[in-house]
Design a protein around this motif. Sequence first.
Motif, short mmCIF file in Angstrom:
data_model
loop_
_atom_site.label_atom_id
_atom_site.label_comp_id
_atom_site.label_asym_id
_atom_site.label_seq_id
_atom_site.Cartn_x
_atom_site.Cartn_y
_atom_site.Cartn_z
N ARG A 235 0.92 -1.39 0.05
CA ARG A 235 0.04 -0.01 0.03
C ARG A 235 0.91 1.38 0.10
N PRO A 236 0.47 2.24 -0.60
CA PRO A 236 1.25 3.47 -0.46
C PRO A 236 1.58 3.91 0.85
N THR A 237 2.81 4.21 1.23
CA THR A 237 3.12 4.85 2.38
C THR A 237 4.19 5.97 2.26
N PRO A 238 3.62 7.00 1.67
CA PRO A 238 4.52 8.33 1.49
C PRO A 238 4.97 8.69 2.69
N LEU A 239 6.16 9.35 2.71
CA LEU A 239 6.54 10.09 3.76
C LEU A 239 5.85 11.14 4.51
N ASP A 240 4.90 12.09 3.58
CA ASP A 240 4.30 12.96 4.08
C ASP A 240 2.97 12.85 4.46
N ALA B 76 -0.91 -2.46 8.09
CA ALA B 76 -1.71 -3.66 7.37
C ALA B 76 -0.60 -4.35 6.53
N VAL B 77 0.47 -3.59 5.92
CA VAL B 77 1.35 -4.33 5.14
C VAL B 77 2.29 -5.06 5.98
N LEU B 78 2.82 -4.46 7.20
CA LEU B 78 3.59 -5.20 8.22
C LEU B 78 2.89 -6.57 8.65
N GLU C 1 8.68 5.26 -2.66
CA GLU C 1 8.44 5.34 -1.36
C GLU C 1 7.39 4.13 -0.74
N ASN C 2 7.93 3.07 -0.77
CA ASN C 2 7.35 2.05 -0.28
C ASN C 2 7.80 1.55 0.96
N LEU D 54 11.09 -8.67 -10.71
CA LEU D 54 10.02 -8.16 -11.14
C LEU D 54 9.15 -9.64 -11.92
N PHE D 55 8.20 -10.03 -11.37
CA PHE D 55 7.24 -10.98 -11.88
C PHE D 55 5.76 -10.51 -12.11
N PRO D 56 5.21 -10.96 -12.99
CA PRO D 56 3.60 -10.64 -13.22
C PRO D 56 2.74 -10.84 -11.97
N SER D 57 2.48 -9.99 -11.33
CA SER D 57 1.40 -10.17 -10.32
C SER D 57 0.57 -8.92 -10.19
N ARG D 58 -0.46 -8.80 -9.00
CA ARG D 58 -1.46 -7.64 -8.93
C ARG D 58 -0.44 -6.31 -8.35
N LEU D 59 0.57 -6.66 -7.52
CA LEU D 59 1.49 -5.69 -7.32
C LEU D 59 2.47 -5.22 -8.13
#
Length: 260
Positions: A97-102, A111-113, A158-159, A194-199
């Motif tokens: 999920r996006p977790t930008p610094l700002d 959730a990601v962890l 910024e992941n 890099l592998f094809p996936s939803r991510l």
Amino acid sequence: MSIYVAGLFDVAGKRALVTGATSGIGRMIARGLAQAGVEVWVVARGADDVDAIVGELGGKAQGVVADVATEDGIARIAEALGDRPLHILVNNAGTDRPTPLDAEGREDFDAVLGLNLTAPFLLTRKLLPQLEGAASPGDPARVINIASIAALNPGHLENFAYASSKSGVAMMSRHLGRHLAKRNISCNAIAPGLFPSRLTEQFLGMGEADEVPKAFVSPLGARAGEMDDIAGAVIYLSSRAGAWVTGVLLPVSGGISTVS
């Protein structure tokens, strides 16, 4: 193929459980193991997706509908396996999920962890009886955690949560490798590129169809990873060839983050 080589990489007859097995890398691993003669148990949240991959794999494939990020989901997996020995556990389910610094808040970071790092530990811990039931000194049970090359190089995105979680997976695998050895269980991690996936569809969709963005062009070619690449790594670690390997992080990326 010589009898020696065939036996060295033979995994037929083993039982494996693969989380996040209905798409992307997880599906590739499940398909590869099934084609190698492994009884594959696939785990994912969507019942229709689980039914579809079980039907595709055929044979002795089994499906478990469960969310590994929850205690109930982990309990459901253990209950489904019962006292069956488990030779191979592949902790693949993951998210980003996006977790930008700002940004504000912590929900996305947590959730990601939770899915990428905490769930593999809790599931491994829960399935220790089944893993020990398949383990022996000459042929340990295998725990294989799917990390990422993001654990090797911070990159330009910024992941923060994703990269941190995958770095944690790499160290957790080493730690588990040390402490599970006395139980005849090995633990290793694979760091895919890099592998094809939803991510990764956001990156593969940046140019022409199947075009690999420049940032992901590896020394071994401008292509995404394929099933044989990731399934081959899992089969190696699961076979006699990988029986004396534990606590390693194996990059499968065409050289990205290792020689480039």
